[in-house]
Design a protein around this motif. Structure first.
Motif, PDB file in Angstrom:
ATOM      1  N   GLY A 143      92.153  37.793  28.695  1.00  0.00           N
ATOM      2  CA  GLY A 143      91.208  36.729  29.274  1.00  0.00           C
ATOM      3  C   GLY A 143      89.908  37.264  29.087  1.00  0.00           C
ATOM      4  N   PRO A 144      88.640  36.327  29.080  1.00  0.00           N
ATOM      5  CA  PRO A 144      87.269  36.697  29.065  1.00  0.00           C
ATOM      6  C   PRO A 144      86.821  37.332  30.409  1.00  0.00           C
ATOM      7  CG  PRO A 144      87.675  34.209  29.560  1.00  0.00           C
ATOM      8  CD  PRO A 144      88.990  34.769  29.318  1.00  0.00           C
ATOM      9  N   ILE A 145      85.911  37.972  30.354  1.00  0.00           N
ATOM     10  CA  ILE A 145      85.139  38.753  31.429  1.00  0.00           C
ATOM     11  C   ILE A 145      83.792  37.898  31.816  1.00  0.00           C
ATOM     12  CG2 ILE A 145      84.097  40.812  32.080  1.00  0.00           C
ATOM     13  CD1 ILE A 145      85.793  42.286  29.962  1.00  0.00           C
ATOM     14  N   ASN A 146      83.741  37.398  33.104  1.00  0.00           N
ATOM     15  CA  ASN A 146      82.586  36.690  33.424  1.00  0.00           C
ATOM     16  C   ASN A 146      81.801  37.549  34.068  1.00  0.00           C
ATOM     17  OD1 ASN A 146      81.151  34.471  34.170  1.00  0.00           O
ATOM     18  ND2 ASN A 146      82.323  33.726  35.940  1.00  0.00           N
ATOM     19  N   ILE A 147      80.764  38.248  33.336  1.00  0.00           N
ATOM     20  CA  ILE A 147      79.649  39.096  33.900  1.00  0.00           C
ATOM     21  C   ILE A 147      78.331  38.528  33.291  1.00  0.00           C
ATOM     22  CG2 ILE A 147      81.009  40.798  35.013  1.00  0.00           C
ATOM     23  CD1 ILE A 147      80.223  42.365  32.527  1.00  0.00           C
ATOM     24  N   HIS A 148      77.366  39.298  33.564  1.00  0.00           N
ATOM     25  CA  HIS A 148      75.788  38.944  32.992  1.00  0.00           C
ATOM     26  C   HIS A 148      75.611  39.791  31.674  1.00  0.00           C
ATOM     27  CE1 HIS A 148      71.984  37.169  32.766  1.00  0.00           C
ATOM     28  NE2 HIS A 148      71.379  38.060  32.858  1.00  0.00           N
ATOM     29  N   ALA A 149      76.427  41.018  31.880  1.00  0.00           N
ATOM     30  CA  ALA A 149      76.225  41.967  30.588  1.00  0.00           C
ATOM     31  C   ALA A 149      74.902  42.115  30.180  1.00  0.00           C
ATOM     32  CB  ALA A 149      77.128  41.356  29.147  1.00  0.00           C
ATOM     33  N   GLY A 150      73.759  42.400  31.271  1.00  0.00           N
ATOM     34  CA  GLY A 150      72.493  42.465  31.047  1.00  0.00           C
ATOM     35  C   GLY A 150      72.121  43.710  30.227  1.00  0.00           C
ATOM     36  N   GLY A 151      72.870  44.779  30.176  1.00  0.00           N
ATOM     37  CA  GLY A 151      72.497  45.997  29.318  1.00  0.00           C
ATOM     38  C   GLY A 151      73.844  46.855  28.771  1.00  0.00           C
ATOM     39  N   ILE A 152      73.657  47.380  27.533  1.00  0.00           N
ATOM     40  CA  ILE A 152      74.687  48.228  27.194  1.00  0.00           C
ATOM     41  C   ILE A 152      74.107  49.471  26.679  1.00  0.00           C
ATOM     42  CG2 ILE A 152      76.058  45.824  26.503  1.00  0.00           C
ATOM     43  CD1 ILE A 152      75.133  46.279  23.708  1.00  0.00           C
ATOM     44  N   ALA A 153      75.170  50.411  26.449  1.00  0.00           N
ATOM     45  CA  ALA A 153      74.673  51.443  25.863  1.00  0.00           C
ATOM     46  C   ALA A 153      76.007  52.341  25.326  1.00  0.00           C
ATOM     47  CB  ALA A 153      74.066  52.583  26.919  1.00  0.00           C
ATOM     48  N   CYS A 154      75.799  52.789  24.193  1.00  0.00           N
ATOM     49  CA  CYS A 154      77.119  53.434  23.340  1.00  0.00           C
ATOM     50  C   CYS A 154      76.727  54.931  23.412  1.00  0.00           C
ATOM     51  CB  CYS A 154      77.226  52.775  21.951  1.00  0.00           C
ATOM     52  SG  CYS A 154      78.685  53.187  21.128  1.00  0.00           S
ATOM     53  N   HIS A 155      77.984  55.617  23.813  1.00  0.00           N
ATOM     54  CA  HIS A 155      77.864  57.118  23.672  1.00  0.00           C
ATOM     55  C   HIS A 155      79.236  57.382  23.101  1.00  0.00           C
ATOM     56  CE1 HIS A 155      77.222  61.299  24.653  1.00  0.00           C
ATOM     57  NE2 HIS A 155      78.184  61.300  25.575  1.00  0.00           N
ATOM     58  N   GLY A 156      79.047  58.141  21.821  1.00  0.00           N
ATOM     59  CA  GLY A 156      80.412  58.444  21.239  1.00  0.00           C
ATOM     60  C   GLY A 156      81.005  57.140  20.772  1.00  0.00           C
ATOM     61  N   ASP A 157      82.562  57.150  21.078  1.00  0.00           N
ATOM     62  CA  ASP A 157      83.150  55.894  20.797  1.00  0.00           C
ATOM     63  C   ASP A 157      83.062  54.779  22.314  1.00  0.00           C
ATOM     64  OD1 ASP A 157      83.954  56.577  18.391  1.00  0.00           O
ATOM     65  OD2 ASP A 157      85.435  57.833  19.279  1.00  0.00           O
ATOM     66  N   LEU A 158      82.227  55.243  23.320  1.00  0.00           N
ATOM     67  CA  LEU A 158      82.484  54.551  24.698  1.00  0.00           C
ATOM     68  C   LEU A 158      81.245  53.456  24.609  1.00  0.00           C
ATOM     69  CD1 LEU A 158      83.797  57.149  27.128  1.00  0.00           C
ATOM     70  CD2 LEU A 158      85.254  55.388  25.626  1.00  0.00           C
ATOM     71  N   LEU A 159      81.500  52.471  24.867  1.00  0.00           N
ATOM     72  CA  LEU A 159      80.566  51.270  25.077  1.00  0.00           C
ATOM     73  C   LEU A 159      80.525  51.047  26.820  1.00  0.00           C
ATOM     74  CD1 LEU A 159      78.222  49.082  23.889  1.00  0.00           C
ATOM     75  CD2 LEU A 159      80.325  47.822  24.101  1.00  0.00           C
ATOM     76  N   TYR A 160      79.231  51.168  27.206  1.00  0.00           N
ATOM     77  CA  TYR A 160      78.845  50.862  28.639  1.00  0.00           C
ATOM     78  C   TYR A 160      78.214  49.692  28.883  1.00  0.00           C
ATOM     79  CZ  TYR A 160      80.117  56.013  29.333  1.00  0.00           C
ATOM     80  OH  TYR A 160      80.686  57.132  29.380  1.00  0.00           O
ATOM     81  N   VAL A 161      78.755  48.962  29.659  1.00  0.00           N
ATOM     82  CA  VAL A 161      78.182  47.402  29.767  1.00  0.00           C
ATOM     83  C   VAL A 161      77.708  47.292  31.249  1.00  0.00           C
ATOM     84  CG1 VAL A 161      78.620  45.171  29.797  1.00  0.00           C
ATOM     85  CG2 VAL A 161      79.640  46.535  28.030  1.00  0.00           C
ATOM     86  N   ALA A 162      76.560  46.863  31.635  1.00  0.00           N
ATOM     87  CA  ALA A 162      76.194  46.543  33.086  1.00  0.00           C
ATOM     88  C   ALA A 162      76.971  45.674  33.519  1.00  0.00           C
ATOM     89  CB  ALA A 162      74.813  46.300  33.094  1.00  0.00           C
ATOM     90  N   ASP A 163      77.585  45.656  34.715  1.00  0.00           N
ATOM     91  CA  ASP A 163      78.222  44.648  35.638  1.00  0.00           C
ATOM     92  C   ASP A 163      77.542  44.478  36.823  1.00  0.00           C
ATOM     93  OD1 ASP A 163      79.932  43.245  37.385  1.00  0.00           O
ATOM     94  OD2 ASP A 163      81.926  43.868  36.558  1.00  0.00           O
ATOM     95  N   THR A 164      76.679  43.581  37.252  1.00  0.00           N
ATOM     96  CA  THR A 164      75.514  43.436  38.115  1.00  0.00           C
ATOM     97  C   THR A 164      75.958  43.948  39.380  1.00  0.00           C
ATOM     98  OG1 THR A 164      74.734  41.628  36.665  1.00  0.00           O
ATOM     99  CG2 THR A 164      74.106  41.841  39.107  1.00  0.00           C
ATOM    100  N   GLU A 165      77.163  43.454  39.827  1.00  0.00           N
ATOM    101  CA  GLU A 165      77.484  43.682  41.229  1.00  0.00           C
ATOM    102  C   GLU A 165      78.447  44.857  41.513  1.00  0.00           C
ATOM    103  OE1 GLU A 165      79.063  40.087  42.820  1.00  0.00           O
ATOM    104  OE2 GLU A 165      76.908  39.109  42.829  1.00  0.00           O
ATOM    105  N   LYS A 166      78.845  45.299  40.240  1.00  0.00           N
ATOM    106  CA  LYS A 166      79.993  46.328  40.474  1.00  0.00           C
ATOM    107  C   LYS A 166      79.641  47.906  40.051  1.00  0.00           C
ATOM    108  CE  LYS A 166      84.243  43.483  40.805  1.00  0.00           C
ATOM    109  NZ  LYS A 166      85.515  43.190  40.168  1.00  0.00           N
ATOM    110  N   GLY A 167      78.908  47.619  38.909  1.00  0.00           N
ATOM    111  CA  GLY A 167      78.497  49.002  38.324  1.00  0.00           C
ATOM    112  C   GLY A 167      78.634  49.155  36.846  1.00  0.00           C
TER     113      GLY A 167
END
Length: 342
Positions: A143-167
């Motif tokens: 299902g969908p992911i309900n977060i703001h996704a205010g920032g992203i960064a890619c390192h190798g094959d991994l995409l990091y997505v900011a989750d406001t309240e969790k990390g």
């Protein structure tokens, strides 16, 4: 680092713990059924076109204007449902075989939820395509992911997505899934998940399931943006917090690959409305917003010296590519990816 103009602060509040849970199992289950495709294949199947130096209203009174900027198509300019936030690129990844930008969007309507999506953009062809980021379970549901996704960064094959309240949420770009390999059509554009024996993703062809997470050890700080500093010997993941009116939003850096725990260093930025931060070659770059009708600012710290530079309206996350600093603008009719000198 006190001379950077950023005030060092305690690192312990920003400690992260790995929280994989059943995320990897769910992603593997879905990938086994659907089959994975490469980012390069998504770009080759791009179905939308950006316009070079379009949506000029985004530049406002900025002088000089950026040397390069690309505007999203009319449909993405006009929508009140989706807002671009995060930006990263193929140089951050170093695994994507063609030049590319990746942009995160969050879904804003008060009723209903379509989560977050990711745009794969070719700066060479100006073609792009959206994919839906999803949360998959080991039973094959998603299902969908309900977060703001205010920032992203890619390192190798991994995409990091900011989750406001969790990390930070993590997605594996080796697990970009093409629903057309599992069925002849893309299903119902009003549904997501499994219905009537078919897979649905609100009409999107590609889905990317979450594979991992890094969560705050203690509640408190927010994670609003993400970038990667590749200017030193060890790449560092940079992330921090937007604050609307207070000047005490934080920023921290972790050595990559991620091992959790406290950041290598952390600072209070001293400015409100910071939508993105990047450290690069000994300087700090801060993207400061001023609402939908006024130009933002680029704040540059070199040592303890602050330079304020003009920036477009609605600047967000930051990344470095092709020797330029890039950002994305978020407001309707003003949605662009733009690059300026470092």
């Amino acid at each position: 680092m006190a001379a950077s103009g950023m005030v060092p602060t305690e690192k312990a509040p920003y400690a992260l713990n790995r929280a994989t849970g059943d995320l990897a199992d769910g992603a593997a289950k879905l990938a086994e059924e659907v089959g994975s495709t490469a980012v390069e294949a998504v770009l080759a199947a791009a179905n939308r076109t950006m316009k070079s130096k379009g949506a000029g209203a985004a530049m406002g009174s900025m002088k000089p204007k950026p040397a390069l900027w690309y505007a999203f198509d009319d449909k993405d300019q006009d929508t009140a449902d989706w807002y671009p936030q995060g930006l990263t690129g193929s140089e951050d990844s170093d695994s994507i075989g063609v030049p590319a930008f990746l942009v995160s969007w969050y879904f804003k309507p008060a009723a209903g939820e379509r989560g977050i999506r990711l745009s794969f953009v070719s700066p060479k062809t100006l073609k792009y395509r959206h994919a839906l980021l999803v949360l998959a379970k080991p039973d094959g549901s998603y299902g969908p992911i309900n977060i703001h996704a205010g920032g992203i960064a890619c390192h190798g094959d991994l995409l990091y997505v900011a989750d406001t309240e969790k990390g930070l949420r993590v997605f594996d770009l080796n697990k970009v899934l093409d629903l057309r390999t599992a069925q002849n059509d893309l299903g119902d554009d009003q549904r997501v998940g499994r219905h009537g024996g078919k897979l649905h993703a609100f009409g999107y062809r590609y889905v990317i399931p979450q594979t991992d997470a890094w969560e705050l050890a203690k509640d408190g700080p927010n994670f609003s943006f993400v970038s990667i500093d590749r200017s030193g010997g060890t790449p560092k993941l940079v992330t921090g917090e937007y604050q609307e009116s207070a000047p005490n939003g934080w920023v921290g850096r972790w050595d990559l690959g991620m091992a959790g725990g406290e950041p290598a260093d952390a600072f209070i930025m001293g400015h409100p409305k910071i939508q993105g931060a990047m450290s690069y070659s000994g300087k700090w770059y801060l993207s400061q917003a001023a609402g939908s009708g006024a130009n933002g600012k680029l704040l540059v710290y070199s040592g303890d010296q602050l330079q304020t530079r003009p920036f477009p309206i609605g600047p967000e996350d930051l990344t470095v590519q092709d020797g330029k600093l890039w950002s994305v603008t978020e407001f309707r009719g003003k949605r662009t990816i733009f690059g300026v000198s470092l």
